[in-house]
Design an enzyme around this catalytic site. Structure first.
Site, PDB file in Angstrom:
ATOM      1  N   LYS A  14      56.533  -7.477  -1.463  1.00 48.35           N
ATOM      2  CA  LYS A  14      55.499  -7.321  -0.434  1.00 48.35           C
ATOM      3  C   LYS A  14      54.343  -8.307  -0.646  1.00 48.35           C
ATOM      4  O   LYS A  14      53.881  -8.925   0.300  1.00 48.35           O
ATOM      5  CB  LYS A  14      54.948  -5.880  -0.426  1.00 48.35           C
ATOM      6  CG  LYS A  14      56.010  -4.813  -0.139  1.00 48.35           C
ATOM      7  CD  LYS A  14      55.399  -3.427   0.036  1.00 48.35           C
ATOM      8  CE  LYS A  14      54.764  -2.852  -1.211  1.00 48.35           C
ATOM      9  NZ  LYS A  14      55.721  -2.538  -2.309  1.00 48.35           N
ATOM     10  N   ARG A  89      51.216   5.060   2.107  1.00 51.87           N
ATOM     11  CA  ARG A  89      52.249   5.478   1.162  1.00 51.87           C
ATOM     12  C   ARG A  89      52.567   6.963   1.264  1.00 51.87           C
ATOM     13  O   ARG A  89      53.410   7.459   0.530  1.00 51.87           O
ATOM     14  CB  ARG A  89      51.767   5.192  -0.252  1.00 51.87           C
ATOM     15  CG  ARG A  89      52.377   3.942  -0.908  1.00 51.87           C
ATOM     16  CD  ARG A  89      51.658   3.795  -2.220  1.00 51.87           C
ATOM     17  NE  ARG A  89      52.320   3.065  -3.234  1.00 51.87           N
ATOM     18  CZ  ARG A  89      52.042   1.814  -3.571  1.00 51.87           C
ATOM     19  NH1 ARG A  89      51.194   1.104  -2.859  1.00 51.87           N
ATOM     20  NH2 ARG A  89      52.625   1.275  -4.610  1.00 51.87           N
ATOM     21  N   ARG A 128      58.513  -9.498 -13.721  1.00 47.93           N
ATOM     22  CA  ARG A 128      57.132  -9.731 -13.274  1.00 47.93           C
ATOM     23  C   ARG A 128      56.132  -9.397 -14.375  1.00 47.93           C
ATOM     24  O   ARG A 128      55.081 -10.030 -14.468  1.00 47.93           O
ATOM     25  CB  ARG A 128      56.856  -8.880 -12.025  1.00 47.93           C
ATOM     26  CG  ARG A 128      55.491  -9.113 -11.414  1.00 47.93           C
ATOM     27  CD  ARG A 128      55.347  -8.429 -10.077  1.00 47.93           C
ATOM     28  NE  ARG A 128      55.038  -7.015 -10.204  1.00 47.93           N
ATOM     29  CZ  ARG A 128      54.887  -6.194  -9.165  1.00 47.93           C
ATOM     30  NH1 ARG A 128      55.033  -6.642  -7.935  1.00 47.93           N
ATOM     31  NH2 ARG A 128      54.589  -4.921  -9.340  1.00 47.93           N
ATOM     32  N   ARG A 134      50.402  -6.609 -15.766  1.00 44.89           N
ATOM     33  CA  ARG A 134      50.190  -5.244 -15.266  1.00 44.89           C
ATOM     34  C   ARG A 134      50.798  -4.232 -16.220  1.00 44.89           C
ATOM     35  O   ARG A 134      51.997  -4.272 -16.487  1.00 44.89           O
ATOM     36  CB  ARG A 134      50.805  -5.100 -13.868  1.00 44.89           C
ATOM     37  CG  ARG A 134      49.953  -5.700 -12.786  1.00 44.89           C
ATOM     38  CD  ARG A 134      50.598  -5.574 -11.430  1.00 44.89           C
ATOM     39  NE  ARG A 134      50.957  -4.215 -11.060  1.00 44.89           N
ATOM     40  CZ  ARG A 134      51.348  -3.868  -9.848  1.00 44.89           C
ATOM     41  NH1 ARG A 134      51.409  -4.781  -8.893  1.00 44.89           N
ATOM     42  NH2 ARG A 134      51.671  -2.623  -9.580  1.00 44.89           N
ATOM     43  N   ARG A 146      57.502   5.122 -10.809  1.00 44.87           N
ATOM     44  CA  ARG A 146      56.983   4.549  -9.555  1.00 44.87           C
ATOM     45  C   ARG A 146      58.067   4.531  -8.481  1.00 44.87           C
ATOM     46  O   ARG A 146      57.811   4.779  -7.313  1.00 44.87           O
ATOM     47  CB  ARG A 146      56.435   3.145  -9.803  1.00 44.87           C
ATOM     48  CG  ARG A 146      55.107   3.190 -10.543  1.00 44.87           C
ATOM     49  CD  ARG A 146      54.770   1.866 -11.181  1.00 44.87           C
ATOM     50  NE  ARG A 146      54.575   0.812 -10.219  1.00 44.87           N
ATOM     51  CZ  ARG A 146      54.752  -0.478 -10.482  1.00 44.87           C
ATOM     52  NH1 ARG A 146      55.153  -0.866 -11.684  1.00 44.87           N
ATOM     53  NH2 ARG A 146      54.530  -1.382  -9.565  1.00 44.87           N
TER      54      ARG A 146
HETATM   55  P1  AMP Z   1      50.991  -1.566  -5.963  1.00 49.83           P
HETATM   56  O1  AMP Z   1      50.302  -2.808  -6.407  1.00 49.83           O
HETATM   57  O2  AMP Z   1      51.056  -1.462  -4.461  1.00 49.83           O
HETATM   58  O3  AMP Z   1      52.327  -1.385  -6.612  1.00 49.83           O
HETATM   59  O4  AMP Z   1      50.080  -0.324  -6.426  1.00 49.83           O
HETATM   60  C1  AMP Z   1      49.818  -0.089  -7.793  1.00 49.83           C
HETATM   61  C2  AMP Z   1      49.353   1.337  -7.984  1.00 49.83           C
HETATM   62  O5  AMP Z   1      48.135   1.553  -7.251  1.00 49.83           O
HETATM   63  C3  AMP Z   1      50.300   2.413  -7.476  1.00 49.83           C
HETATM   64  O6  AMP Z   1      51.308   2.741  -8.423  1.00 49.83           O
HETATM   65  C4  AMP Z   1      49.337   3.583  -7.233  1.00 49.83           C
HETATM   66  O7  AMP Z   1      48.956   4.194  -8.458  1.00 49.83           O
HETATM   67  C5  AMP Z   1      48.100   2.853  -6.688  1.00 49.83           C
HETATM   68  N1  AMP Z   1      48.167   2.722  -5.203  1.00 49.83           N
HETATM   69  C6  AMP Z   1      48.259   1.580  -4.480  1.00 49.83           C
HETATM   70  N2  AMP Z   1      48.296   1.831  -3.168  1.00 49.83           N
HETATM   71  C7  AMP Z   1      48.227   3.186  -3.045  1.00 49.83           C
HETATM   72  C8  AMP Z   1      48.245   4.072  -1.928  1.00 49.83           C
HETATM   73  N3  AMP Z   1      48.361   3.620  -0.663  1.00 49.83           N
HETATM   74  N4  AMP Z   1      48.161   5.403  -2.198  1.00 49.83           N
HETATM   75  C9  AMP Z   1      48.045   5.883  -3.446  1.00 49.83           C
HETATM   76  N5  AMP Z   1      48.045   5.093  -4.536  1.00 49.83           N
HETATM   77  C10 AMP Z   1      48.135   3.758  -4.354  1.00 49.83           C
END
Ligand code: AMP
Length: 191
Positions: A14, A89, A128, A134, A146
């Site tokens: 993404k 989400r 990654r 991260r 996740r």
């Molecule tokens: P990502 O970079 O999109 O994989 O997000 C990393 C982490 O941020 C996720 O595992 C969640 O803990 C938190 N996070 C990101 N976007 C959301 C969302 N829309 N709702 C809840 N938690 C989020």
């Protein structure tokens, strides 16, 4: 306005594809994951709160996430449109986004779902981790968590958009360029 939800499990591509789409269509990229990481790095109150959830691979609570996203959307002056990356989400987040966009006299144009099977996602995330730094990419248990959270809480969100005839599945396997081309065609078919 052109408003895109770029959807898919962690590691589907993404972030990479968003970079290309914002350039071509002149959109604002809102990645809730990136915004949370910015807060983590700067040790804001929001960052401290989000960290406990993110470190475990859990979702940050809806109310916190929705308020943060709203602020980011309302901050923009005269946007041509948005790419929402990593949001919504959950179903409550999808409803909140609809309401917010309605207040701005606009709506989601299309949800593009990058589809990649689980083994490939795990391999991509592990890879990654070498460059992203991260914490949530390094531990196989957190990665698995996740993906499980995605399957349980996030995957159903696609039905919300499918019911409005706005969901398009995109094959997320192949070269980055070939996937970008698939996304361009899907967007252009909805514009
Ligand atoms: P990502 O970079 O999109 O994989 O997000 C990393 C982490 O941020 C996720 O595992 C969640 O803990 C938190 N996070 C990101 N976007 C959301 C969302 N829309 N709702 C809840 N938690 C989020």
């Amino acid at each position: 306005m052109l408003n895109i939800v770029l959807f898919g499990p962690p590691g589907a591509g993404k972030g990479t594809q968003s970079e290309r789409l914002i350039e071509r269509y002149g959109l604002i990229h809102l990645s809730t994951g990136d915004i949370f990481r910015y807060h983590l790095k700067n040790e804001t109150e929001l960052g401290k709160l989000a960290r406990t959830f993110m470190d475990q691979g859990h979702l940050v609570p809806d109310e916190v996430t929705i308020n943060m996203l709203k602020d980011e959307v309302l901050k923009q002056t005269d946007p041509k449109g948005f790419i929402f990356d990593g949001f919504p989400r959950t179903n409550p987040q999808a409803h909140a986004l609809d309401t917010l966009l309605k207040e701005l006299n606009t709506s989601i144009t299309v949800m593009l779902g990058l589809e990649v099977e689980e083994e490939e996602l795990k391999a991509r995330l592990t890879n990654r981790a070498l460059s992203s730094g991260r914490a949530d990419d390094t531990d196989p248990e957190i990665i698995a968590n996740r993906i499980a959270v995605y399957n349980r809480e996030t995957a159903p969100v696609k039905e919300f958009y499918a019911a409005q005839n706005k969901y398009i599945a995109i094959d997320g396997i192949g070269t980055i360029d070939s996937i970008t081309e698939r996304l361009y065609s899907a967007i252009d078919s909805k514009k």
